[in-house]
Design a protein around this motif. Structure first.
Motif, PDB file in Angstrom:
ATOM      1  N   VAL A 114       0.843  -1.187   0.000  1.00  0.00           N
ATOM      2  CA  VAL A 114       0.000   0.000   0.000  1.00  0.00           C
ATOM      3  C   VAL A 114       0.881   1.239   0.000  1.00  0.00           C
ATOM      4  O   VAL A 114       1.835   1.337   0.777  1.00  0.00           O
ATOM      5  N   LEU A 115       0.572   2.189  -0.882  1.00  0.00           N
ATOM      6  CA  LEU A 115       1.301   3.457  -0.951  1.00  0.00           C
ATOM      7  C   LEU A 115       0.572   4.527  -0.150  1.00  0.00           C
ATOM      8  O   LEU A 115      -0.614   4.764  -0.345  1.00  0.00           O
ATOM      9  N   VAL A 116       1.323   5.171   0.743  1.00  0.00           N
ATOM     10  CA  VAL A 116       0.795   6.301   1.504  1.00  0.00           C
ATOM     11  C   VAL A 116       1.462   7.566   0.960  1.00  0.00           C
ATOM     12  O   VAL A 116       2.591   7.887   1.328  1.00  0.00           O
ATOM     13  N   PRO A 117       0.794   8.309   0.050  1.00  0.00           N
ATOM     14  CA  PRO A 117       1.389   9.535  -0.490  1.00  0.00           C
ATOM     15  C   PRO A 117       1.582  10.581   0.597  1.00  0.00           C
ATOM     16  O   PRO A 117       0.896  10.568   1.623  1.00  0.00           O
ATOM     17  N   GLN A 118       2.507  11.510   0.366  1.00  0.00           N
ATOM     18  CA  GLN A 118       2.813  12.527   1.369  1.00  0.00           C
ATOM     19  C   GLN A 118       1.572  13.310   1.778  1.00  0.00           C
ATOM     20  O   GLN A 118       1.352  13.600   2.954  1.00  0.00           O
ATOM     21  N   LYS A 119       0.706  13.642   0.805  1.00  0.00           N
ATOM     22  CA  LYS A 119      -0.463  14.463   1.119  1.00  0.00           C
ATOM     23  C   LYS A 119      -1.467  13.725   2.008  1.00  0.00           C
ATOM     24  O   LYS A 119      -2.363  14.347   2.584  1.00  0.00           O
ATOM     25  N   LEU A 120      -1.322  12.393   2.116  1.00  0.00           N
ATOM     26  CA  LEU A 120      -2.234  11.624   2.950  1.00  0.00           C
ATOM     27  C   LEU A 120      -1.587  11.112   4.227  1.00  0.00           C
ATOM     28  O   LEU A 120      -2.248  10.442   5.021  1.00  0.00           O
ATOM     29  N   GLN A 121      -0.308  11.426   4.444  1.00  0.00           N
ATOM     30  CA  GLN A 121       0.370  10.842   5.596  1.00  0.00           C
ATOM     31  C   GLN A 121      -0.179  11.368   6.919  1.00  0.00           C
ATOM     32  O   GLN A 121      -0.186  10.663   7.922  1.00  0.00           O
ATOM     33  N   ALA A 122      -0.631  12.632   6.943  1.00  0.00           N
ATOM     34  CA  ALA A 122      -1.232  13.143   8.166  1.00  0.00           C
ATOM     35  C   ALA A 122      -2.498  12.356   8.500  1.00  0.00           C
ATOM     36  O   ALA A 122      -2.764  12.056   9.663  1.00  0.00           O
ATOM     37  N   GLY A 123      -3.262  12.009   7.475  1.00  0.00           N
ATOM     38  CA  GLY A 123      -4.478  11.229   7.694  1.00  0.00           C
ATOM     39  C   GLY A 123      -4.209   9.774   8.026  1.00  0.00           C
ATOM     40  O   GLY A 123      -5.063   9.100   8.608  1.00  0.00           O
ATOM     41  N   TYR A 124      -3.017   9.274   7.676  1.00  0.00           N
ATOM     42  CA  TYR A 124      -2.686   7.871   7.939  1.00  0.00           C
ATOM     43  C   TYR A 124      -2.670   7.578   9.434  1.00  0.00           C
ATOM     44  O   TYR A 124      -3.032   6.481   9.860  1.00  0.00           O
ATOM     45  N   LEU A 125      -2.292   8.552  10.257  1.00  0.00           N
ATOM     46  CA  LEU A 125      -2.255   8.343  11.699  1.00  0.00           C
ATOM     47  C   LEU A 125      -3.640   8.010  12.242  1.00  0.00           C
ATOM     48  O   LEU A 125      -3.774   7.225  13.179  1.00  0.00           O
ATOM     49  N   GLN A 126      -4.671   8.611  11.644  1.00  0.00           N
ATOM     50  CA  GLN A 126      -6.040   8.286  12.063  1.00  0.00           C
ATOM     51  C   GLN A 126      -6.614   7.109  11.282  1.00  0.00           C
ATOM     52  O   GLN A 126      -7.480   6.382  11.780  1.00  0.00           O
ATOM     53  N   GLY A 127      -6.114   6.902  10.048  1.00  0.00           N
ATOM     54  CA  GLY A 127      -6.740   5.892   9.198  1.00  0.00           C
ATOM     55  C   GLY A 127      -5.984   4.593   9.052  1.00  0.00           C
ATOM     56  O   GLY A 127      -6.429   3.708   8.314  1.00  0.00           O
ATOM     57  N   TYR A 128      -4.857   4.427   9.769  1.00  0.00           N
ATOM     58  CA  TYR A 128      -4.043   3.219   9.578  1.00  0.00           C
ATOM     59  C   TYR A 128      -4.796   1.939   9.932  1.00  0.00           C
ATOM     60  O   TYR A 128      -4.479   0.860   9.431  1.00  0.00           O
ATOM     61  N   ASN A 129      -5.798   2.041  10.807  1.00  0.00           N
ATOM     62  CA  ASN A 129      -6.595   0.861  11.173  1.00  0.00           C
ATOM     63  C   ASN A 129      -8.034   0.958  10.676  1.00  0.00           C
ATOM     64  O   ASN A 129      -8.926   0.279  11.173  1.00  0.00           O
ATOM     65  N   ASP A 130      -8.252   1.807   9.660  1.00  0.00           N
ATOM     66  CA  ASP A 130      -9.582   1.987   9.068  1.00  0.00           C
ATOM     67  C   ASP A 130      -9.608   1.298   7.707  1.00  0.00           C
ATOM     68  O   ASP A 130      -8.913   1.737   6.780  1.00  0.00           O
ATOM     69  N   PRO A 131     -10.391   0.216   7.534  1.00  0.00           N
ATOM     70  CA  PRO A 131     -10.415  -0.500   6.254  1.00  0.00           C
ATOM     71  C   PRO A 131     -10.770   0.389   5.079  1.00  0.00           C
ATOM     72  O   PRO A 131     -10.191   0.253   3.994  1.00  0.00           O
ATOM     73  N   ASN A 132     -11.692   1.319   5.265  1.00  0.00           N
ATOM     74  CA  ASN A 132     -12.098   2.189   4.165  1.00  0.00           C
ATOM     75  C   ASN A 132     -10.957   3.097   3.719  1.00  0.00           C
ATOM     76  O   ASN A 132     -10.753   3.313   2.518  1.00  0.00           O
ATOM     77  N   PHE A 133     -10.194   3.616   4.674  1.00  0.00           N
ATOM     78  CA  PHE A 133      -9.069   4.485   4.338  1.00  0.00           C
ATOM     79  C   PHE A 133      -7.990   3.702   3.601  1.00  0.00           C
ATOM     80  O   PHE A 133      -7.485   4.138   2.553  1.00  0.00           O
ATOM     81  N   ILE A 134      -7.617   2.547   4.122  1.00  0.00           N
ATOM     82  CA  ILE A 134      -6.536   1.746   3.527  1.00  0.00           C
ATOM     83  C   ILE A 134      -6.921   1.259   2.136  1.00  0.00           C
ATOM     84  O   ILE A 134      -6.110   1.282   1.198  1.00  0.00           O
ATOM     85  N   GLN A 135      -8.159   0.840   1.966  1.00  0.00           N
ATOM     86  CA  GLN A 135      -8.583   0.298   0.680  1.00  0.00           C
ATOM     87  C   GLN A 135      -8.641   1.351  -0.415  1.00  0.00           C
ATOM     88  O   GLN A 135      -8.610   1.019  -1.600  1.00  0.00           O
TER      89      GLN A 135
END
Length: 273
Positions: A114-135
């Motif tokens: 899975v690629l986490v682009p820079q513009k989404l890395q701030a959101g990754y902290l909240q979404g790392y365990n969210d299936p909808n975010f990761i998918q």
């Protein structure tokens, strides 16, 4: 912590804490001195450091308590509010047998990267365990990365230059056991509540000894070292692959080396006269 009457003992403790290899590295790479002479002379009994040395150390290692640095009294790294909560106490059970909350697989039931682009890395902290975010994130497969769980992060900035240039990508393998799995002077992506958009740094593992993860930049003259408390960490990924689309031109490096070699030869001939 016992009182250290010899200032060099406190320097040795700083070197151990930050995983610095030698007094020479401490003096030259961390303090910017031309040699370690000013530090080595402090080995002598009853030798006091100059104000400049104290100032250089306190400016470089801002988390170190100045009273401890000068007198040896108290703690090198003060505890927040003077206490450590039970949830923050180190335990080998707290930092092992972890696993990513969400992984994705391809049509052949093989884990995707899975690629986490820079513009989404701030959101990754909240979404790392969210299936909808990761998918919703883009996924890839890369050769040689088959045994393990991997994630790709985009590098932003020059804190790890020249090892990892700005706008390049790194692929990290998930680290399950932070105490044994985080090796000194290896590069990791750290997902922590203390850092909004994640962190890719060269780490020194002092989790078991000091309940602390030290994160160093390769560009140390311009970017400070950071200390991360393990209780704030969500995930750790060991960097296994670097992708750089801005291929450097080595011609400038070769030209500088040739010029340097010519200058050395000229100097040798001058000294031989």
């Amino acid at each position: 912590m016992k009182k250290n009457t010899n200032f060099f003992e406190r320097i040795s403790q700083i070197i151990d804490y930050y995983g610095i290899n030698s007094v020479n590295e401490f003096a030259r790479e961390w303090l910017g001195y031309s040699s370690a002479e000013k530090i080595n002379r402090l080995k002598k009994e009853n030798t006091s450091p100059s104000f400049d040395i104290l100032n250089d150390i306190s400016n470089k290692f801002v988390e170190i308590d100045n009273k401890w640095l000068v007198t040896g009294e108290g703690e090198m790294i003060p505890r927040k509010n003077g206490i450590i909560n039970e949830s923050q106490m180190i335990s080998s059970q707290n930092y092992k047998n972890q696993a990513p909350k969400i992984i994705t697989v391809n049509a052949h039931n093989v884990d995707n990267i899975v690629l986490v682009p820079q513009k989404l890395q701030a959101g990754y902290l909240q979404g790392y365990n969210d299936p909808n975010f990761i998918q919703e994130l883009p996924t890839f497969r890369l050769p040689g990365l088959n045994n393990g769980i991997f994630r790709m992060f985009e590098i932003e900035g020059n804190s790890m230059f020249p090892t990892l240039p700005n706008k390049s990508y790194v692929v990290g393998q998930f680290v399950e056991n932070w105490i044994t799995g985080i090796k000194d002077n290896q590069i990791y992506a750290i997902i922590s509540n203390d850092i909004e958009d994640g962190l890719v740094k060269r780490c020194i593992n002092r989790i078991k000894k000091y309940n602390n993860l030290i994160c160093k930049s390769d560009n140390r003259r311009n970017f400070p070292t950071q200390n991360i408390e393990p209780s704030t960490i969500k995930e750790v990924w060991e960097i296994k692959l670097h992708l750089n689309f801005q291929l450097p031109d080595p011609a400038d490096v070769y030209d500088r080396m040739n010029d340097l070699e010519a200058d050395l030869q000229e100097l040798k001939q001058y000294l031989a006269k």
